[in-house]
Design a protein around this motif. Structure first.
Motif: not given
Length: 69
Positions: A35-37, A62-63, A68-69
């Motif tokens: 979430s922070s990322a 990051l793909l 997967r979010r």
């Protein structure tokens, strides 16, 4: 009578993340704080120093992230 949940309204709340850097994104990912990322990713785009190539390289990498979010 059954309730049709498909038509339930959703409440979305947007908050404008604080300024961040690619290092902030990497740090949050390293701590496992997704979430922070994600907030740091948006903050880096909105308030970044204009080095879009570094952000692009990071985000494309990051793909392949396991989450997967």
């Amino acid at each position: 009578m059954s309730k049709d949940v498909a038509h339930e309204p959703y409440a979305y709340v947007f908050h404008n993340p604080p300024p961040a850097t690619p290092a902030d994104v990497r740090s949050a990912l390293g701590r496992g704080e997704l979430s922070s990322a994600l907030d740091a990713m948006v903050g880096a785009v909105l308030h970044g120093d204009g080095d879009w190539k570094e952000l692009q390289k990071l985000y494309l990498g990051l793909l392949n992230h396991e989450d997967r979010r």
